[in-house]
Design a protein around this motif. Structure first.
Motif, PDB file in Angstrom:
ATOM      1  N   SER A 107      30.215  31.516  37.075  1.00 11.53           N
ATOM      2  CA  SER A 107      31.488  30.879  37.410  1.00 11.53           C
ATOM      3  C   SER A 107      31.552  29.444  36.869  1.00 11.53           C
ATOM      4  O   SER A 107      31.178  29.182  35.725  1.00 11.53           O
ATOM      5  CB  SER A 107      31.703  30.930  38.928  1.00 11.53           C
ATOM      6  OG  SER A 107      32.968  30.431  39.275  1.00 11.53           O
ATOM      7  N   ALA A 187      34.366  34.066  37.462  1.00 12.56           N
ATOM      8  CA  ALA A 187      35.082  34.054  38.735  1.00 12.56           C
ATOM      9  C   ALA A 187      35.748  32.701  38.975  1.00 12.56           C
ATOM     10  O   ALA A 187      35.278  31.654  38.515  1.00 12.56           O
ATOM     11  CB  ALA A 187      34.129  34.367  39.881  1.00 12.56           C
ATOM     12  N   ALA A 189      35.823  30.129  41.231  1.00 14.50           N
ATOM     13  CA  ALA A 189      34.990  29.625  42.318  1.00 14.50           C
ATOM     14  C   ALA A 189      34.634  28.170  42.021  1.00 14.50           C
ATOM     15  O   ALA A 189      34.727  27.719  40.883  1.00 14.50           O
ATOM     16  CB  ALA A 189      33.727  30.472  42.460  1.00 14.50           C
ATOM     17  N   SER A 215      33.694  31.044  46.554  1.00 12.97           N
ATOM     18  CA  SER A 215      34.483  31.856  45.639  1.00 12.97           C
ATOM     19  C   SER A 215      35.874  32.074  46.218  1.00 12.97           C
ATOM     20  O   SER A 215      36.022  32.434  47.384  1.00 12.97           O
ATOM     21  CB  SER A 215      33.806  33.207  45.401  1.00 12.97           C
ATOM     22  OG  SER A 215      34.620  34.012  44.558  1.00 12.97           O
ATOM     23  N   ASP A 217      37.937  34.176  44.631  1.00 12.26           N
ATOM     24  CA  ASP A 217      38.298  35.276  43.746  1.00 12.26           C
ATOM     25  C   ASP A 217      37.788  36.590  44.334  1.00 12.26           C
ATOM     26  O   ASP A 217      36.584  36.782  44.485  1.00 12.26           O
ATOM     27  CB  ASP A 217      37.668  35.043  42.363  1.00 12.26           C
ATOM     28  CG  ASP A 217      38.275  35.889  41.275  1.00 12.26           C
ATOM     29  OD1 ASP A 217      38.632  37.042  41.551  1.00 12.26           O
ATOM     30  OD2 ASP A 217      38.393  35.394  40.133  1.00 12.26           O
ATOM     31  N   THR A 222      34.386  40.231  38.275  1.00 12.99           N
ATOM     32  CA  THR A 222      33.877  38.877  38.074  1.00 12.99           C
ATOM     33  C   THR A 222      32.347  38.841  38.095  1.00 12.99           C
ATOM     34  O   THR A 222      31.690  39.755  38.609  1.00 12.99           O
ATOM     35  CB  THR A 222      34.387  37.921  39.150  1.00 12.99           C
ATOM     36  OG1 THR A 222      33.736  38.223  40.403  1.00 12.99           O
ATOM     37  CG2 THR A 222      35.893  38.018  39.320  1.00 12.99           C
ATOM     38  N   VAL A 224      30.635  36.752  39.936  1.00 11.91           N
ATOM     39  CA  VAL A 224      30.230  36.607  41.332  1.00 11.91           C
ATOM     40  C   VAL A 224      30.104  37.982  42.002  1.00 11.91           C
ATOM     41  O   VAL A 224      29.110  38.272  42.681  1.00 11.91           O
ATOM     42  CB  VAL A 224      31.224  35.713  42.099  1.00 11.91           C
ATOM     43  CG1 VAL A 224      30.970  35.795  43.606  1.00 11.91           C
ATOM     44  CG2 VAL A 224      31.106  34.260  41.632  1.00 11.91           C
TER      45      VAL A 224
END
Length: 257
Positions: A107, A187, A189, A215, A217, A222, A224
């Motif tokens: 991220s 992501a 985040a 996060s 998202d 993603t 994450v």
């Protein structure tokens, strides 16, 4: 892959004696000729910093038998720049790999990461480049479960190349129970940061940066999500930071000058 044995530049941000770079160079030595150029001390969180206004030192060292290694006094990006200009003398290596980092660079962390910035610099130099990171910040991190994936991803890049101005950000979960590889997006985040204020013996305040990674998202595509579900996340990254989708919006503005 080319018929000749590939030349592979290995860099990192945790320093030349970090266990992660030893794990990475051992895998790369199974593939090709390895040249290591790494900082002489930890450089985590340096991002794409370069050294300006003071000299850089680059010394060849013998730490591991049979590996050509150089210790640099600068940042991870300095390491790549010096490698290209002074060690390879403009003849680019076939691959640049950075890591294996002690700690994730998924991220938004890519913006702060010295590991990823070294890989970005490799891509700027038109070298196929990969950054590798593991979800374990300790010096005793166990990289053994990552190594077959590191090798396979590197071989795929050597065989297929990468799209222009693109590199790979690869992150590994801490668990050995890896389910496979996921091609992901970065992501949405960020770090919710705080500064722990303390007082020195002279009653002056000083601060330690702390924070929690959050996060925002919920997507299942993603990095994450992939890491949370025990997949290796592979995110294609570009260093063109233009927000292309915003250009039509800005072109609709009526500037009064």
């Amino acid at each position: 892959m080319k018929n000749h044995k590939p030349t592979i530049l290995v860099v990192n941000d945790d320093g030349i004696t970090a266990p992660g770079i030893k794990a990475l160079m051992d895998v790369m030595a199974e593939i090709g000729r390895v040249v290591v150029v790494a900082p002489d001390s930890p450089q985590s969180g340096m991002g794409h910093a370069i050294t300006i206004g003071k000299p850089l030192r680059l010394d060849q060292v013998e730490i591991y038998e049979g590996i050509e290694m150089y210790r640099c006094s600068g940042t991870p990006v300095d390491c790549v720049k010096l490698a290209v200009t002074k060690i390879f003398k403009g003849k680019k290596p076939d691959l640049c790999v950075s890591g294996i980092n002690h700690g994730l660079n998924n991220s938004i962390n890519i913006l702060y990461s010295g590991t990823m910035s070294a890989a970005v610099e490799g891509a700027i130099e038109s070298i196929p480049s990969i950054g590798f990171s593991l979800d374990d910040y300790t010096l005793q991190a166990n990289f053994s479960h990552c190594l077959k994936y590191v090798k396979e991803i590197a071989l795929q890049v050597l065989a297929n190349g990468l799209p222009t101005a693109t590199l790979l950000n690869v992150n590994f979960p801490a668990t050995a129970d890896i389910k496979g590889i996921k091609i992901c997006r970065q992501a949405n985040a960020k770090w919710a940061e705080e500064f722990d204020e303390r007082t020195d013996p002279y009653k002056r305040p000083y601060y330690w940066l702390t924070g929690v990674f959050q996060s925002n998202d919920g997507g299942e595509d993603t990095d994450v999500w992939a890491l949370d579900h025990n997949y290796v996340s592979v995110v294609p990254v570009q260093f063109d930071m233009t927000a292309h989708h915003a250009i039509p919006v800005l072109n609709s503005w009526k500037f009064a000058v």
